[in-house]
Design a protein around this motif. Structure first.
Motif, PDB file in Angstrom:
ATOM      1  N   LEU A 204      81.674 121.962  26.108  1.00  0.00           N
ATOM      2  CA  LEU A 204      80.377 122.433  26.693  1.00  0.00           C
ATOM      3  C   LEU A 204      80.308 122.733  28.143  1.00  0.00           C
ATOM      4  N   PHE A 205      81.148 122.200  29.039  1.00  0.00           N
ATOM      5  CA  PHE A 205      81.373 122.949  30.306  1.00  0.00           C
ATOM      6  C   PHE A 205      81.803 123.987  30.310  1.00  0.00           C
ATOM      7  N   SER A 206      82.833 124.266  29.528  1.00  0.00           N
ATOM      8  CA  SER A 206      83.802 125.589  29.844  1.00  0.00           C
ATOM      9  C   SER A 206      82.671 126.710  28.915  1.00  0.00           C
ATOM     10  N   ILE A 207      81.966 126.522  28.023  1.00  0.00           N
ATOM     11  CA  ILE A 207      81.373 127.585  27.521  1.00  0.00           C
ATOM     12  C   ILE A 207      79.805 127.965  28.439  1.00  0.00           C
ATOM     13  N   PHE A 208      79.161 126.704  28.971  1.00  0.00           N
ATOM     14  CA  PHE A 208      77.861 126.929  29.607  1.00  0.00           C
ATOM     15  C   PHE A 208      78.049 126.876  30.826  1.00  0.00           C
ATOM     16  N   ILE A 209      78.977 126.370  31.727  1.00  0.00           N
ATOM     17  CA  ILE A 209      79.182 126.495  33.180  1.00  0.00           C
ATOM     18  C   ILE A 209      80.340 127.375  33.487  1.00  0.00           C
ATOM     19  N   PRO A 210      79.896 128.627  34.059  1.00  0.00           N
ATOM     20  CA  PRO A 210      80.849 129.634  34.043  1.00  0.00           C
ATOM     21  C   PRO A 210      81.980 129.559  35.009  1.00  0.00           C
ATOM     22  N   ILE A 211      81.641 128.466  36.186  1.00  0.00           N
ATOM     23  CA  ILE A 211      82.600 128.273  37.002  1.00  0.00           C
ATOM     24  C   ILE A 211      83.535 127.092  36.946  1.00  0.00           C
ATOM     25  N   TYR A 212      83.482 126.436  35.578  1.00  0.00           N
ATOM     26  CA  TYR A 212      84.276 125.470  35.209  1.00  0.00           C
ATOM     27  C   TYR A 212      85.636 125.573  34.570  1.00  0.00           C
ATOM     28  N   PRO A 213      85.779 126.480  33.558  1.00  0.00           N
ATOM     29  CA  PRO A 213      86.821 126.987  32.732  1.00  0.00           C
ATOM     30  C   PRO A 213      88.199 126.880  33.435  1.00  0.00           C
ATOM     31  N   LEU A 214      88.340 127.604  34.823  1.00  0.00           N
ATOM     32  CA  LEU A 214      89.586 127.529  35.481  1.00  0.00           C
ATOM     33  C   LEU A 214      90.123 126.221  35.728  1.00  0.00           C
ATOM     34  N   ILE A 215      89.231 125.329  36.332  1.00  0.00           N
ATOM     35  CA  ILE A 215      89.239 123.977  36.694  1.00  0.00           C
ATOM     36  C   ILE A 215      89.882 123.287  35.361  1.00  0.00           C
ATOM     37  N   GLY A 216      88.929 123.351  34.420  1.00  0.00           N
ATOM     38  CA  GLY A 216      89.463 122.612  33.218  1.00  0.00           C
ATOM     39  C   GLY A 216      90.697 123.070  32.666  1.00  0.00           C
ATOM     40  N   CYS A 217      91.047 124.442  33.107  1.00  0.00           N
ATOM     41  CA  CYS A 217      92.351 124.701  32.481  1.00  0.00           C
ATOM     42  C   CYS A 217      93.574 124.271  33.247  1.00  0.00           C
ATOM     43  N   LEU A 218      93.260 123.978  34.313  1.00  0.00           N
ATOM     44  CA  LEU A 218      94.328 123.532  35.538  1.00  0.00           C
ATOM     45  C   LEU A 218      94.523 122.060  35.191  1.00  0.00           C
ATOM     46  N   ILE A 219      93.459 121.461  34.930  1.00  0.00           N
ATOM     47  CA  ILE A 219      93.570 119.899  34.765  1.00  0.00           C
ATOM     48  C   ILE A 219      94.286 119.922  33.582  1.00  0.00           C
ATOM     49  N   CYS A 220      93.885 120.546  32.443  1.00  0.00           N
ATOM     50  CA  CYS A 220      94.727 120.271  31.149  1.00  0.00           C
ATOM     51  C   CYS A 220      95.904 120.692  31.187  1.00  0.00           C
ATOM     52  N   PHE A 221      96.311 121.672  32.039  1.00  0.00           N
ATOM     53  CA  PHE A 221      97.687 122.292  32.082  1.00  0.00           C
ATOM     54  C   PHE A 221      98.435 121.061  32.744  1.00  0.00           C
ATOM     55  N   ILE A 222      98.024 120.293  33.779  1.00  0.00           N
ATOM     56  CA  ILE A 222      98.877 119.419  34.297  1.00  0.00           C
ATOM     57  C   ILE A 222      98.927 118.261  33.245  1.00  0.00           C
ATOM     58  N   LYS A 223      98.070 117.801  32.676  1.00  0.00           N
ATOM     59  CA  LYS A 223      97.785 116.541  31.739  1.00  0.00           C
ATOM     60  C   LYS A 223      98.739 116.781  30.611  1.00  0.00           C
ATOM     61  N   VAL A 224      99.133 117.874  30.409  1.00  0.00           N
ATOM     62  CA  VAL A 224     100.012 118.319  28.963  1.00  0.00           C
ATOM     63  C   VAL A 224     101.539 117.381  29.122  1.00  0.00           C
TER      64      VAL A 224
END
Length: 553
Positions: A307-327
């Motif tokens: 939801l945040f990635s789709i509707f909050i335009p400033i969120y995707p890069l933060i979400g991508c970096l955090i997911c990238f670390i959690k891998v």
């Protein structure tokens, strides 16, 4: 630049803190000089000589020689009361076997010296080696039990820095991509349009500067993040996902900032306001998703991330970096409900590209709605499938107290319009120009209250004539000028400039000769007056030679 420096300083501080903690829990080499003096050394607060007691009734010169080769300062002791010679770190009592071929050692150690027992054990081991003519020596280390502490700290460190990076970068764009708000406030945008600048060229020029600047800043920040944490989380596949997200994220956020910059009419400090909103929104989104993740609600975390990635335009890069670390985090997999962060990288990578299309569409809509009229029809920012609005000519109410000169001017305009070829057309002709604003709404009835800014104004200005508008504050002088330059659309009435009618044709050539000096300062504070001339000359299509001549005059 300041925000980037702050992020860099934080990384450097965390880097040193990490190494301090890492060294604090690092393996300690248990060498003899940890508690024992070396030959030639004087007394030391925490080190002493090794007490050597000979209980073999024979010569132990080989042991003495071996201790010397190990750089251990020894002292012979022939008493059984070790307390009498305290404080000492350790002592060795040497016994001989009946075969006289080897020795037996009793170890006496000071329990206040934490590692004295293993140090003595190692000394004995090396003495036995030398008795077998072995030249190599055994070395030992003490390893802390919490072996995974440095790695845990490392994970928390890069995790915190990734969140901090996301919050900082979201607060950056309003400071360099919201010049549109300031240009509208100081009327510089109106000046550019009157000079003939296309709105599409205006926004393209902004993007040509803002996109590379933002991309450079993000590249430096993310690059510094990996530079301080090299070799652990850097994998090609995951890194490419971050790169693709970054490429789409930069234009998405910049275009979104352009869109929200049109709130300049309602928000006074536009840059500071939206920078604060962006950063707080990024922080809240991150906190909500990560609290859900650490509470093991993986399905809720995934839904929130989508939801945040789709509707909050400033969120995707933060979400991508955090997911990238959690891998690389494997500890959660034992619960059986582990959700692979790789599944959530895709939406964070693709969402910014889809958002770019939406922001371009909204930017065009807001420009058409709030940008006012242009000198030339923009090939990109133009109204499709719509006809030009016809002028409205309502009946002008009769005013009993109308001034004589105002009445004469209105009749003069009416006469010119009724027989336009009877005399020379004026340079500017305004006929019954009327403007009403929606000032506010009544709370209970929900009705819009109309405020009249200009009330059926009629006037004409002949070539070579100077006309002044007199009136108290709020009489509508600025509103009338803004309608003449196309910044505000009139409610009704008609404006003629030169030989053309403002708004009757698809392309308005009527204001090409118009110059406009607003009551605010329309100059940019960061460039010189000569540079202003060069910019406006280039927009008007003048050659460099002509521009230089004009500036010289």
């Amino acid at each position: 630049l300041l925000l980037f420096l702050i992020f860099l300083v934080v990384q450097i501080l965390l880097f040193f803190i990490h190494h301090i903690i890492k060294n604090a829990v690092a393996a300690i080499k248990l060498s003899p000089d940890l508690y024992l003096l070396k030959p030639g050394e004087n007394n030391h607060k925490y080190r002493s000589r090794l007490l050597l007691q000979n209980s073999t009734e024979s010569d132990i010169s080989d042991i003495v020689h071996s201790l010397g080769s190990m750089n251990i300062l020894w002292e012979m002791f022939n008493d059984s009361d070790y307390v009498s010679v305290a404080p000492h770190s350790a002592a060795l009592n040497v016994f001989a076997l009946q075969s006289r071929q080897n020795y037996v050692f009793n170890i006496i150690f000071n329990s206040t010296m934490v590692h004295s027992l293993p140090v003595l054990m190692n000394i004995v081991s090396n003495l036995l080696l030398r008795s077998l003519n072995v030249t190599e020596s055994i070395q030992i280390w003490s390893n802390p039990l919490i072996q995974d502490l440095p790695d845990t700290i490392f994970r928390l460190e890069i995790y915190f820095e990734a969140v901090l990076l996301g919050i900082i970068i979201t607060g950056m764009p309003p400071y360099f991509a919201m010049d549109n708000a300031e240009n509208h406030k100081i009327k510089a945008y109106t000046q550019l349009k009157i000079a003939g600048l296309y709105p599409s060229a205006y926004w393209t020029g902004q993007a040509v500067v803002d996109l590379p600047l933002f991309f450079l800043i993000l590249t430096l920040m993310i690059g510094s993040l990996f530079a301080f944490h090299y070799g652990v989380y850097f994998y090609v596949g995951k890194f490419l996902a971050v790169i693709f997200c970054l490429i789409g994220y930069v234009p998405s956020v910049v275009l979104f900032t352009y869109v929200v910059s049109f709130t300049f009419k309602k928000v006074q400090n536009t840059k500071e306001f939206w920078s604060f909103i962006f950063s707080v929104t990024a922080l809240l989104c991150t906190v909500v998703t990560e609290v859900s993740f650490f509470l093991d609600h993986y399905l809720v975390t995934t839904i929130l991330h989508y939801l945040f990635s789709i509707f909050i335009p400033i969120y995707p890069l933060i979400g991508c970096l955090i997911c990238f670390i959690k891998v690389s985090w494997k500890g959660k997999s034992e619960s059986g409900g582990f959700h692979d962060p790789w599944d959530r990288l895709l939406v964070a990578v693709l969402a910014p590209y889809l958002q770019c299309v939406l922001w371009l569409f909204l930017l065009r809509c807001f420009e058409l709605k709030n940008g006012g009229r242009t000198v030339r029809e923009d090939p990109f920012f133009r109204k499709c499938f719509t006809k030009a609005k016809p002028w409205k000519f309502p009946d002008v109410p009769h005013e009993e107290n109308e001034d004589e000169d105002v009445k004469a001017e209105r009749l003069r305009v009416k006469e010119i319009l009724s027989s336009p070829r009877s005399e020379e057309m004026p340079a500017i002709l305004v006929s019954s120009l009327h403007k009403e604003f929606d000032e506010r709404k009544e709370f209970l009835l929900g009705r819009k209250i109309k405020k009249v800014a200009t009330k059926h104004v009629s006037l004409c200005v002949k070539k070579g004539e100077i006309l002044g508008l007199l009136g108290p504050n709020g009489a509508g002088k600025s509103t009338l000028i803004n309608m003449l330059v196309g910044e505000i659309e009139p409610t009704s009435g008609q404006v003629l400039m030169g030989d053309d009618s403002l708004g009757l044709s698809s392309e308005d050539d009527s204001v090409k000769f118009v110059g406009y000096c607003p009551q605010t300062n329309p100059l940019w504070p960061d460039i010189t007056l000569q540079e202003h001339f060069e910019i406006y000359g280039a927009i008007k299509g003048m050659s460099q030679a002509d521009v230089k001549e004009v500036i010289k005059r």
